[in-house]
Scaffold this motif. Structure first.
Motif, PDB file in Angstrom:
ATOM      1  N   ILE A 102      33.917  37.620  38.045  1.00 45.08           N
ATOM      2  CA  ILE A 102      33.321  37.317  37.019  1.00 45.08           C
ATOM      3  C   ILE A 102      32.200  38.293  36.556  1.00 45.08           C
ATOM      4  N   SER A 103      31.256  38.243  37.346  1.00 46.81           N
ATOM      5  CA  SER A 103      29.846  39.080  36.991  1.00 46.81           C
ATOM      6  C   SER A 103      30.290  40.665  37.082  1.00 46.81           C
ATOM      7  N   PRO A 135      44.901  34.690  35.640  1.00 47.49           N
ATOM      8  CA  PRO A 135      44.510  35.021  34.164  1.00 47.49           C
ATOM      9  C   PRO A 135      42.967  34.569  34.077  1.00 47.49           C
ATOM     10  N   PRO A 136      42.206  35.525  33.243  1.00 47.82           N
ATOM     11  CA  PRO A 136      40.747  35.753  33.223  1.00 47.82           C
ATOM     12  C   PRO A 136      40.153  34.237  32.801  1.00 47.82           C
ATOM     13  N   GLU A 137      40.592  33.461  32.117  1.00 48.60           N
ATOM     14  CA  GLU A 137      40.325  32.389  31.776  1.00 48.60           C
ATOM     15  C   GLU A 137      40.503  31.014  32.924  1.00 48.60           C
ATOM     16  N   LYS A 138      41.129  31.555  33.933  1.00 46.68           N
ATOM     17  CA  LYS A 138      41.244  30.664  35.109  1.00 46.68           C
ATOM     18  C   LYS A 138      40.516  31.377  36.519  1.00 46.68           C
ATOM     19  N   ARG A 139      39.891  32.387  36.131  1.00 48.92           N
ATOM     20  CA  ARG A 139      39.295  33.024  37.674  1.00 48.92           C
ATOM     21  C   ARG A 139      38.135  32.310  38.048  1.00 48.92           C
ATOM     22  N   ARG A 140      37.964  32.255  39.250  1.00 50.63           N
ATOM     23  CA  ARG A 140      36.952  31.556  39.907  1.00 50.63           C
ATOM     24  C   ARG A 140      36.268  32.397  41.119  1.00 50.63           C
ATOM     25  N   SER A 141      34.919  32.412  41.188  1.00 48.32           N
ATOM     26  CA  SER A 141      34.505  33.029  42.441  1.00 48.32           C
ATOM     27  C   SER A 141      33.153  32.218  42.793  1.00 48.32           C
TER      28      SER A 141
END
Length: 313
Positions: free
Chosen positions: A57-58, A33-39
């Motif tokens: 994210i970017s 889910p977008p709110e939990k994404r990390r990079s």
């Protein structure tokens, strides 16, 4: 980093500590889910490997480097400003197993140590300092330091960890930090064992053979200074290290008495678990004087039956 470097000048000190978040995904995929994404992760290596991604994210292309590459760049950038970098290992999470607090959180602590040694920098093993203190306090008291989760401390825990950073800085031989301390900092006891570079089990899942003794088992930092080695430093090649850890905790100059009284045995005990083996060798220094004006090394013993001799171990 560029913003930090803008404020760094010659004569400054920069304490560098990373690792907690480097184990995060280099790039999440669309299933998260977008709110939990990390990079934000780095490649877990000291090498020069790279990975090309489009940052989720970017949305921009990015070349991901190794943990070692990022750390070496920061170290070089600090040196280029005429400042002094110091490398710290990770803080300790509030995770316990069989009454032992966690000391192993991925390869980052080992990586940090190797990077500092390669660059000839002071290394502050904050993981050891905190873990030793947490072990003394016990899980119930340590729980109070972590009001939200197992990684982030509240004010009391942060204050303790900060004091242990000061203890480590004060323990750096010929370090300049004493001149900068407040009365609160001056009251913190220095870390007297960090310079010894005492090892811990490489793989906590394996049984360990733990060695304790004097300099005939391990001399100084265990690095062959003055071409002096203990037999414990050459023991590991005789064993299959995929099956067992060899952990040489011997300290030069100690006796059966002082190894215990100076806290080395207590620290070794925090690493020992069910199924381990402990090899003990003392005696070289135990025949020294029980108390004199230069050192108090010997154990309590019956009156000597042989001439008093000097010892150097």
């Amino acid at each position: 980093m560029d913003k930090l470097l803008a404020g760094v000048k010659a004569g400054d000190f920069v304490l560098i500590q990373f690792g907690h978040n480097d184990a995060s995904p280099v790039n999440e995929d669309e299933s998260v889910p977008p709110e939990k994404r990390r990079s934000r992760g780095s490649i877990p290596s000291l090498g020069e490997e790279t990975q090309d991604i489009v940052n989720i994210i970017s949305k921009k292309p990015e070349v991901i480097h190794t943990y070692g590459w990022y750390m070496r760049k920061m170290i070089a950038d600090v040196k280029a400003r005429g400042a002094t970098p110091l490398v710290l290992s990770l803080t300790v999470r509030n995770e316990w197993k069989n009454g032992k607090v966690e000391r192993y959180n991925g390869p980052w602590r080992k990586f940090s140590h190797e990077l500092a040694d390669t660059a000839g920098l002071a290394y502050l093993d904050l993981t050891r300092l905190i873990a030793d203190e947490y072990q003394k306090l016990g899980q119930e008291k340590v729980n109070a330091f972590f009001p939200k989760d197992h990684t982030h401390t509240g004010p009391a825990g942060a204050d303790l960890n900060a004091s242990l950073v000061v203890a480590g800085l004060k323990g750096i031989r010929k370090g300049p930090f004493g001149a900068f301390l407040s009365p609160k900092g001056a009251a913190v006891p220095e870390d007297k064992v960090g310079w010894l570079n005492l090892p811990e089990p490489a793989n906590p899942k394996l049984p360990s053979i733990v060695l304790i003794g004097d300099s005939t088992v391990r001399n100084g930092r265990g690095d062959g200074a003055l071409e002096q080695w203990g037999w414990g430093d050459e023991l590991a090649p005789f064993f299959d290290l995929a099956k067992v850890n060899i952990v040489n905790r011997a300290v030069g100059g100690t006796t059966a008495r002082t190894f215990m009284n100076l806290g080395y045995w207590e620290r070794a005990l925090t690493l020992i678990k069910s199924g381990d083996y402990v090899i003990m060798q003392f005696g070289t220094n135990d025949s020294g004087p029980i108390n004199d004006n230069s050192r108090a090394a010997a154990r309590s013993r019956a009156p000597a039956r042989r001439p008093r001799r000097s010892t150097t171990c």
